[in-house]
Design a protein around this motif. Structure first.
Motif, short mmCIF file in Angstrom:
data_model
loop_
_atom_site.label_atom_id
_atom_site.label_comp_id
_atom_site.label_asym_id
_atom_site.label_seq_id
_atom_site.Cartn_x
_atom_site.Cartn_y
_atom_site.Cartn_z
N THR A 148 42.19 27.98 42.34
CA THR A 148 41.46 28.91 41.73
C THR A 148 40.40 28.32 40.79
OG1 THR A 148 43.12 30.59 42.01
CG2 THR A 148 41.35 31.02 40.48
N THR A 149 39.28 28.95 40.89
CA THR A 149 37.81 28.35 40.19
C THR A 149 37.30 29.52 39.22
OG1 THR A 149 36.40 28.53 41.98
CG2 THR A 149 37.48 26.35 41.47
N ILE A 150 36.94 29.25 38.20
CA ILE A 150 36.46 30.40 37.29
C ILE A 150 35.37 29.76 36.68
CG2 ILE A 150 36.59 31.90 35.35
CD1 ILE A 150 39.66 31.66 35.86
N GLY A 151 33.96 30.57 36.62
CA GLY A 151 32.86 29.96 35.83
C GLY A 151 32.27 31.07 34.62
N ILE A 152 31.92 30.38 33.52
CA ILE A 152 31.26 31.40 32.59
C ILE A 152 29.77 30.65 32.32
CG2 ILE A 152 31.51 32.19 30.34
CD1 ILE A 152 34.35 31.97 30.22
N GLY A 153 28.85 31.63 32.22
CA GLY A 153 27.43 31.00 32.30
C GLY A 153 26.82 32.05 31.69
N ASP A 154 25.52 31.72 31.23
CA ASP A 154 24.74 32.78 30.87
C ASP A 154 23.12 32.68 31.18
OD1 ASP A 154 23.62 30.45 29.33
OD2 ASP A 154 24.58 31.06 27.52
N GLY A 155 22.68 31.18 31.97
CA GLY A 155 21.31 31.34 32.24
C GLY A 155 21.13 30.98 33.81
N GLY A 156 22.15 30.78 34.54
CA GLY A 156 22.02 30.65 35.95
C GLY A 156 22.06 29.22 36.47
N ASN A 157 22.21 28.32 35.54
CA ASN A 157 22.21 26.68 35.86
C ASN A 157 23.54 26.38 35.44
OD1 ASN A 157 21.88 27.26 33.17
ND2 ASN A 157 20.78 25.43 33.01
N GLU A 158 24.55 27.09 35.33
CA GLU A 158 25.90 26.47 35.29
C GLU A 158 26.78 26.54 36.45
OE1 GLU A 158 24.27 28.96 31.72
OE2 GLU A 158 24.71 29.46 33.73
N ILE A 159 27.72 25.77 36.33
CA ILE A 159 28.81 25.91 37.47
C ILE A 159 29.38 27.11 37.51
CG2 ILE A 159 31.10 25.06 38.28
CD1 ILE A 159 30.62 22.32 36.98
N GLY A 160 29.30 27.41 38.84
CA GLY A 160 29.73 28.87 39.12
C GLY A 160 28.55 30.02 39.51
N MET A 161 27.35 29.66 39.18
CA MET A 161 26.45 30.54 39.17
C MET A 161 25.89 30.75 40.79
SD MET A 161 25.45 32.35 36.38
CE MET A 161 25.89 32.46 35.00
N GLY A 162 26.54 29.71 41.54
CA GLY A 162 26.31 30.03 42.99
C GLY A 162 26.52 31.46 43.45
N LYS A 163 27.45 32.05 42.88
CA LYS A 163 27.88 33.44 43.33
C LYS A 163 26.86 34.64 43.06
CE LYS A 163 31.84 36.13 43.00
NZ LYS A 163 33.59 36.56 42.34
N ALA B 218 22.10 26.98 40.03
CA ALA B 218 23.33 26.28 40.42
C ALA B 218 23.86 26.89 41.64
CB ALA B 218 24.41 26.31 39.35
N SER B 219 24.54 25.78 42.45
CA SER B 219 24.93 25.92 43.84
C SER B 219 26.28 26.55 43.99
CB SER B 219 24.54 25.09 44.75
OG SER B 219 23.25 24.87 44.70
N PHE B 220 27.27 25.88 43.15
CA PHE B 220 28.58 26.06 43.20
C PHE B 220 29.01 27.53 43.08
CE2 PHE B 220 33.28 25.87 42.63
CZ PHE B 220 33.77 24.98 43.57
N VAL B 221 29.83 27.95 44.00
CA VAL B 221 30.58 29.36 43.86
C VAL B 221 31.77 29.38 43.54
CG1 VAL B 221 30.77 31.70 45.08
CG2 VAL B 221 28.90 30.11 45.93
N THR B 222 32.04 29.73 42.40
CA THR B 222 33.54 30.02 41.81
C THR B 222 34.06 31.10 42.12
OG1 THR B 222 32.47 30.71 39.78
CG2 THR B 222 33.32 28.62 39.60
N ASP B 223 35.40 31.26 42.24
CA ASP B 223 36.10 32.45 42.66
C ASP B 223 36.04 33.68 41.88
OD1 ASP B 223 37.61 31.42 44.96
OD2 ASP B 223 38.81 30.35 43.41
N TYR B 224 35.76 33.47 40.63
CA TYR B 224 35.46 34.42 39.61
C TYR B 224 34.13 33.99 38.68
CZ TYR B 224 39.90 35.85 41.30
OH TYR B 224 40.84 36.13 42.10
N LEU B 225 33.39 34.81 38.35
CA LEU B 225 32.14 34.36 37.44
C LEU B 225 31.89 35.42 36.45
CD1 LEU B 225 29.61 32.83 36.88
CD2 LEU B 225 28.33 34.11 38.63
N ILE B 226 31.98 34.97 35.13
CA ILE B 226 31.75 35.83 34.08
C ILE B 226 30.40 35.54 33.61
CG2 ILE B 226 32.49 36.43 31.50
CD1 ILE B 226 35.39 35.54 32.64
N VAL B 227 29.53 36.38 33.68
CA VAL B 227 28.26 36.35 32.95
C VAL B 227 28.11 36.89 31.62
CG1 VAL B 227 25.85 36.75 33.56
CG2 VAL B 227 27.11 36.31 35.56
#
Length: 294
Positions: A169-184, A201-210
């Motif tokens: 499972t992969t999870i991303g937290i970001g605020d600008g669009g250039n962080e791991i996970g923001m591919g979602k 950013a291109s990688f799509v995490t299973d869950y993304l908290i913006v």
């Protein structure tokens, strides 16, 4: 009262400053917390270098430490990964909060070897990126300003790609669009964020908290873990203040102003503490309601 929704609303403050206010993803905090509750070993990556100062920024480490602290209180094993630019600040924060989590350092040019080694050694169930820069479509990593950072920092996308291949499972937290996970939400970033076509950013995490600030996303995730466990797992406001002081003393700079101040993304200490207290009070209200119901 849907307390998970309240958390989403709290951390949405400041999203409009970057054009991210409509990048809202409902249910991601709750669902990510459910996955963490089921996991035994979690890898947390963080650290975003500021090129002008060659030091990490104040956003990311506190959110990572917050989640790590909550997970350790639940008896989970945690591993934190960063690079040389954020090493000293993570060491300071880990010591301050008293965490057991080992700190692994990613080295540029050794990403593939380190990814294999770390996954083989720790055998995680889940990977979480908190404000960690991710590769764009061209394979490079960019700041919000469109500066290419690939010449100085190691990419951690390979770690997440391998984790995905292994079914973790992969999870991303970001605020600008250039962080791991923001591919979602990549298309949204391209269409709505300045330099979005370059930095997305291109990688799509299973869950993304913006979140309006990534640290807030980490605190919200720790809060969600508290609700599931029926125990307040988020450290107190004084620890948050001391942790920010510790990482700044260790060299962290504000990612927006590039100055060593007790601010995060140009937001004052007072406003950061206000958001923290709102998240903390959400936990307390939720636990009080559940206790009353029982």
């Amino acid at each position: 009262m849907n307390y998970f929704k309240r958390l989403e609303e709290i951390i949405s403050e400041n999203l409009n400053s970057r054009g991210m206010d409509k990048a809202y993803l409902a249910g991601e905090i709750e669902n990510a917390a459910k996955e963490l509750i089921k996991s035994n070993t979690i890898i947390i990556t963080t650290g975003f270098v500021i090129k002008d100062t060659l030091t990490g920024e104040t956003d990311g480490p506190l959110g990572a430490i917050s989640v790590a602290s909550a997970l350790e209180k639940l008896g989970k094993s945690v591993v934190i990964i960063t690079d040389i630019y954020s090493k000293s600040m993570l060491q300071a924060a880990l010591k301050l909060v008293g965490l057991k989590a080992p700190l692994e350092i990613f080295i540029k040019g050794e990403e593939d070897i380190l990814s294999q080694s770390i996954l083989s050694t720790y055998k995680p169930d889940c990977l979480l990126a908190v404000e960690r820069p991710g590769e764009a479509s061209d394979g490079n990593i960019y700041s919000m300003r469109g500066e290419c950072l690939s010449d100085i920092i190691p990419s951690m996308d390979c770690l997440f790609r391998e984790a995905g291949r292994l079914g973790l499972t992969t999870i991303g937290i970001g605020d600008g669009g250039n962080e791991i996970g923001m591919g979602k939400i990549k298309q949204y970033v391209i269409e709505n964020i300045p330099n979005g076509d370059i930095i997305a950013a291109s990688f799509v995490t299973d869950y993304l908290i913006v979140a309006g600030v990534s640290n807030w996303g980490g605190h919200a995730l720790a809060s969600a873990l508290s609700m599931f466990s029926q125990e307040d797992l988020l450290y107190n406001v004084e620890t948050e203040r001391q942790a920010l002081e510790a990482i700044v003393n260790a060299g962290a700079v504000d990612g927006l102003t590039k100055e060593r101040t007790l601010t995060v993304d140009g937001i004052s200490l007072e406003d950061n503490i206000r958001i923290f207290e709102m998240i903390k009070s959400t936990i307390e209200e939720s636990l009080a309601l559940d206790k009353g119901a029982s």
